[in-house]
Scaffold this motif. Structure first.
Motif, PDB file in Angstrom:
ATOM      1  N   LEU A  20       0.851  -1.181   0.000  1.00 45.01           N
ATOM      2  CA  LEU A  20       0.000   0.000   0.000  1.00 45.01           C
ATOM      3  C   LEU A  20       0.892   1.238   0.000  1.00 45.01           C
ATOM      4  O   LEU A  20       1.813   1.357   0.810  1.00 45.01           O
ATOM      5  CB  LEU A  20      -0.910   0.007   1.220  1.00 45.01           C
ATOM      6  CG  LEU A  20      -1.856  -1.191   1.355  1.00 45.01           C
ATOM      7  CD1 LEU A  20      -2.668  -1.078   2.642  1.00 45.01           C
ATOM      8  CD2 LEU A  20      -2.773  -1.299   0.151  1.00 45.01           C
ATOM      9  N   VAL A  21       0.614   2.139  -0.909  1.00 44.89           N
ATOM     10  CA  VAL A  21       1.407   3.356  -1.063  1.00 44.89           C
ATOM     11  C   VAL A  21       0.572   4.546  -0.601  1.00 44.89           C
ATOM     12  O   VAL A  21      -0.547   4.744  -1.077  1.00 44.89           O
ATOM     13  CB  VAL A  21       1.825   3.550  -2.530  1.00 44.89           C
ATOM     14  CG1 VAL A  21       2.696   4.796  -2.666  1.00 44.89           C
ATOM     15  CG2 VAL A  21       2.552   2.321  -3.050  1.00 44.89           C
ATOM     16  N   TYR A  22       1.118   5.332   0.313  1.00 49.85           N
ATOM     17  CA  TYR A  22       0.425   6.499   0.849  1.00 49.85           C
ATOM     18  C   TYR A  22       1.224   7.760   0.545  1.00 49.85           C
ATOM     19  O   TYR A  22       2.464   7.748   0.593  1.00 49.85           O
ATOM     20  CB  TYR A  22       0.256   6.388   2.372  1.00 49.85           C
ATOM     21  CG  TYR A  22      -0.684   5.301   2.820  1.00 49.85           C
ATOM     22  CD1 TYR A  22      -2.005   5.583   3.147  1.00 49.85           C
ATOM     23  CD2 TYR A  22      -0.244   3.984   2.931  1.00 49.85           C
ATOM     24  CE1 TYR A  22      -2.869   4.586   3.574  1.00 49.85           C
ATOM     25  CE2 TYR A  22      -1.098   2.981   3.347  1.00 49.85           C
ATOM     26  CZ  TYR A  22      -2.404   3.295   3.673  1.00 49.85           C
ATOM     27  OH  TYR A  22      -3.261   2.297   4.081  1.00 49.85           O
ATOM     28  N   SER A  23       0.534   8.830   0.257  1.00 51.85           N
ATOM     29  CA  SER A  23       1.167  10.150   0.268  1.00 51.85           C
ATOM     30  C   SER A  23       0.904  10.748   1.642  1.00 51.85           C
ATOM     31  O   SER A  23      -0.173  10.575   2.215  1.00 51.85           O
ATOM     32  CB  SER A  23       0.600  11.039  -0.837  1.00 51.85           C
ATOM     33  OG  SER A  23      -0.787  11.246  -0.656  1.00 51.85           O
ATOM     34  N   ILE A  24       1.911  11.439   2.186  1.00 46.33           N
ATOM     35  CA  ILE A  24       1.808  11.979   3.546  1.00 46.33           C
ATOM     36  C   ILE A  24       1.952  13.490   3.480  1.00 46.33           C
ATOM     37  O   ILE A  24       2.942  14.006   2.940  1.00 46.33           O
ATOM     38  CB  ILE A  24       2.895  11.377   4.458  1.00 46.33           C
ATOM     39  CG1 ILE A  24       2.827   9.849   4.425  1.00 46.33           C
ATOM     40  CG2 ILE A  24       2.738  11.892   5.881  1.00 46.33           C
ATOM     41  CD1 ILE A  24       3.993   9.189   5.136  1.00 46.33           C
ATOM     42  N   ASP A  25       0.983  14.185   4.023  1.00 45.12           N
ATOM     43  CA  ASP A  25       1.002  15.648   4.045  1.00 45.12           C
ATOM     44  C   ASP A  25       1.996  16.112   5.111  1.00 45.12           C
ATOM     45  O   ASP A  25       1.799  15.846   6.306  1.00 45.12           O
ATOM     46  CB  ASP A  25      -0.399  16.175   4.352  1.00 45.12           C
ATOM     47  CG  ASP A  25      -0.529  17.679   4.146  1.00 45.12           C
ATOM     48  OD1 ASP A  25       0.417  18.409   4.482  1.00 45.12           O
ATOM     49  OD2 ASP A  25      -1.587  18.117   3.650  1.00 45.12           O
ATOM     50  N   THR A  26       3.059  16.783   4.724  1.00 41.83           N
ATOM     51  CA  THR A  26       4.067  17.221   5.684  1.00 41.83           C
ATOM     52  C   THR A  26       3.622  18.435   6.503  1.00 41.83           C
ATOM     53  O   THR A  26       4.351  18.848   7.415  1.00 41.83           O
ATOM     54  CB  THR A  26       5.391  17.557   4.963  1.00 41.83           C
ATOM     55  OG1 THR A  26       5.138  18.516   3.927  1.00 41.83           O
ATOM     56  CG2 THR A  26       6.002  16.310   4.354  1.00 41.83           C
ATOM     57  N   ASN A  27       2.446  18.979   6.209  1.00 41.53           N
ATOM     58  CA  ASN A  27       1.903  20.079   7.010  1.00 41.53           C
ATOM     59  C   ASN A  27       0.952  19.586   8.091  1.00 41.53           C
ATOM     60  O   ASN A  27       0.836  20.206   9.154  1.00 41.53           O
ATOM     61  CB  ASN A  27       1.167  21.082   6.120  1.00 41.53           C
ATOM     62  CG  ASN A  27       2.097  21.812   5.173  1.00 41.53           C
ATOM     63  OD1 ASN A  27       3.133  22.317   5.582  1.00 41.53           O
ATOM     64  ND2 ASN A  27       1.732  21.857   3.900  1.00 41.53           N
ATOM     65  N   THR A  28       0.276  18.443   7.827  1.00 41.01           N
ATOM     66  CA  THR A  28      -0.710  17.925   8.785  1.00 41.01           C
ATOM     67  C   THR A  28      -0.366  16.543   9.300  1.00 41.01           C
ATOM     68  O   THR A  28      -0.891  16.111  10.329  1.00 41.01           O
ATOM     69  CB  THR A  28      -2.099  17.866   8.143  1.00 41.01           C
ATOM     70  OG1 THR A  28      -2.105  16.880   7.099  1.00 41.01           O
ATOM     71  CG2 THR A  28      -2.498  19.216   7.562  1.00 41.01           C
ATOM     72  N   GLY A  29       0.480  15.803   8.585  1.00 42.54           N
ATOM     73  CA  GLY A  29       0.804  14.430   8.961  1.00 42.54           C
ATOM     74  C   GLY A  29      -0.129  13.391   8.386  1.00 42.54           C
ATOM     75  O   GLY A  29       0.118  12.193   8.496  1.00 42.54           O
ATOM     76  N   ALA A  30      -1.227  13.823   7.785  1.00 42.40           N
ATOM     77  CA  ALA A  30      -2.256  12.886   7.323  1.00 42.40           C
ATOM     78  C   ALA A  30      -1.760  12.049   6.148  1.00 42.40           C
ATOM     79  O   ALA A  30      -1.149  12.564   5.208  1.00 42.40           O
ATOM     80  CB  ALA A  30      -3.509  13.656   6.919  1.00 42.40           C
ATOM     81  N   GLY A  31      -2.023  10.733   6.222  1.00 43.61           N
ATOM     82  CA  GLY A  31      -1.687   9.832   5.134  1.00 43.61           C
ATOM     83  C   GLY A  31      -2.899   9.551   4.272  1.00 43.61           C
ATOM     84  O   GLY A  31      -4.005   9.352   4.784  1.00 43.61           O
ATOM     85  N   ARG A  32      -2.707   9.544   2.968  1.00 45.64           N
ATOM     86  CA  ARG A  32      -3.807   9.277   2.033  1.00 45.64           C
ATOM     87  C   ARG A  32      -3.371   8.180   1.072  1.00 45.64           C
ATOM     88  O   ARG A  32      -2.289   8.251   0.489  1.00 45.64           O
ATOM     89  CB  ARG A  32      -4.155  10.546   1.243  1.00 45.64           C
ATOM     90  CG  ARG A  32      -5.310  10.372   0.255  1.00 45.64           C
ATOM     91  CD  ARG A  32      -5.589  11.670  -0.478  1.00 45.64           C
ATOM     92  NE  ARG A  32      -4.455  12.092  -1.299  1.00 45.64           N
ATOM     93  CZ  ARG A  32      -4.233  11.649  -2.533  1.00 45.64           C
ATOM     94  NH1 ARG A  32      -5.053  10.761  -3.092  1.00 45.64           N
ATOM     95  NH2 ARG A  32      -3.184  12.085  -3.216  1.00 45.64           N
ATOM     96  N   LEU A  33      -4.206   7.152   0.945  1.00 44.23           N
ATOM     97  CA  LEU A  33      -3.868   6.031   0.066  1.00 44.23           C
ATOM     98  C   LEU A  33      -3.738   6.523  -1.363  1.00 44.23           C
ATOM     99  O   LEU A  33      -4.649   7.114  -1.930  1.00 44.23           O
ATOM    100  CB  LEU A  33      -4.947   4.946   0.156  1.00 44.23           C
ATOM    101  CG  LEU A  33      -4.667   3.668  -0.633  1.00 44.23           C
ATOM    102  CD1 LEU A  33      -3.421   2.971  -0.107  1.00 44.23           C
ATOM    103  CD2 LEU A  33      -5.877   2.730  -0.574  1.00 44.23           C
ATOM    104  N   ALA A  34      -2.559   6.252  -1.951  1.00 43.27           N
ATOM    105  CA  ALA A  34      -2.294   6.715  -3.312  1.00 43.27           C
ATOM    106  C   ALA A  34      -2.360   5.586  -4.321  1.00 43.27           C
ATOM    107  O   ALA A  34      -2.536   5.831  -5.514  1.00 43.27           O
ATOM    108  CB  ALA A  34      -0.924   7.387  -3.372  1.00 43.27           C
ATOM    109  N   GLY A  35      -2.210   4.337  -3.871  1.00 41.37           N
ATOM    110  CA  GLY A  35      -2.280   3.224  -4.802  1.00 41.37           C
ATOM    111  C   GLY A  35      -1.718   1.954  -4.215  1.00 41.37           C
ATOM    112  O   GLY A  35      -1.268   1.918  -3.059  1.00 41.37           O
TER     113      GLY A  35
END
Length: 295
Positions: free
Chosen positions: A131-146
């Motif tokens: 599972l690949v996530y992008s992580i927002d470096t301003n909030t820490g939130a991870g979002r599934l990217a693929g």
């Protein structure tokens, strides 16, 4: 008095050149829910030295942003996984924000455009899907990217090369990960210089200035990486640099493009100052000699 000033100035100049911050960093902790410590790692010998406590538990992944900021992921006091920004001088971590995930990542890595990604294997003992996530470096939130299918091993670390090729390593092979699938694979060949049978690379990162892939390689019976090693991405050759702290779980290499590199002292200047120090030393010795004989 003048001689002391010259000596101190000379030592200070040499310290500026030779005492630059270590290139490599790692983290160590003793077990689940235990406090993590930031370490500096010598790329010459593999020796690790504690920088300071991070202030969060189980920090097992690290990555440098292109601007030189060090990030990691760990557990906070509420037992939540959070993205951290870590001070290189003190080792202290500052929470950016929660990832929103129930588990941590096998590894994190920055792409050259500053996008932070996190990787972990899908739940399930036999799953080979990552599972690949992008992580927002301003909030820490991870979002599934693929998803990445085919050959994504449990605990396999990942690293972006300077060409943005994504590499992953397991016990047997070095491979690349394309947009949705595992790419080319190169068999790993461990040097006989490793003491005992190596298990696998527990952390990998590229040195952006040389293109060298560095790794923490765990040997048989070890916990975490206990060798600093290099991996030739063309041949798969794994060579030990030296033994390191047995508890290291992560690796990060400071980029060279966010600030000017230190300028070494010209050899002519070093020669001149050495001559001045020699003359001062002779002067001090002759003075003490005269004093001792009453002249």
């Amino acid at each position: 008095m003048i001689s002391k000033i010259v000596i101190l100035a000379f030592v200070s100049l040499l310290g500026t050149v030779a005492g630059a911050a270590p290139l490599m960093y790692g983290t160590a902790y003793s077990g689940p829910h235990s406090a993590a410590t930031l370490y500096s790692i010598s790329p010459a010998t593999g020796a690790a030295a504690a920088v300071g406590p991070i202030g969060f538990n189980q920090v097992g992944v690290l990555a440098f942003a292109p601007n030189g900021a060090l990030y990691g992921v760990g557990r906070n006091g509420a037992d939540k996984w959070v993205l951290l920004k870590i001070d290189l001088i003190t080792g202290a971590g500052t929470a950016v924000g929660p990832t929103g995930l129930e588990t941590s990542f096998q590894d994190i890595a920055f792409r050259s455009d500053g996008t932070l990604f996190g990787y972990r294997r899908s739940l399930g003992q036999k799953s080979k899907t990552g599972l690949v996530y992008s992580i927002d470096t301003n909030t820490g939130a991870g979002r599934l990217a693929g998803n990445v299918t085919g050959g994504f091993e449990d605990s396999a670390p990942v690293a972006f090369s300077s060409e943005n090729a994504l590499y992953t390593v397991n016990q047997r092979s070095l491979g690349t990960i394309a947009a949705a699938n595992a790419g080319t694979v190169t068999a790993l060949h461990y040097s006989p210089s490793f003491a005992g049978a190596p298990s696998q690379a527990n952390a990998v990162k590229f040195d952006s200035s040389t293109g060298m892939l560095w790794a923490l390689v765990g040997a048989s019976g070890g916990t975490g990486g206990n060798y600093v090693a290099t991996i030739d991405v063309t041949t798969g050759a794994v060579a030990p640099v030296g033994q390191t702290d047995v508890g290291l779980h992560s690796l990060a290499i400071e980029p060279h493009n966010f600030g000017p590199p230190p300028t070494p002292l010209p050899s002519s200047l070093i020669f001149m100052i050495s001559g001045v120090l020699a003359l001062l030393g002779w002067n001090l010795w002759t003075r003490s000699r005269r004093s001792s004989i009453g002249l």
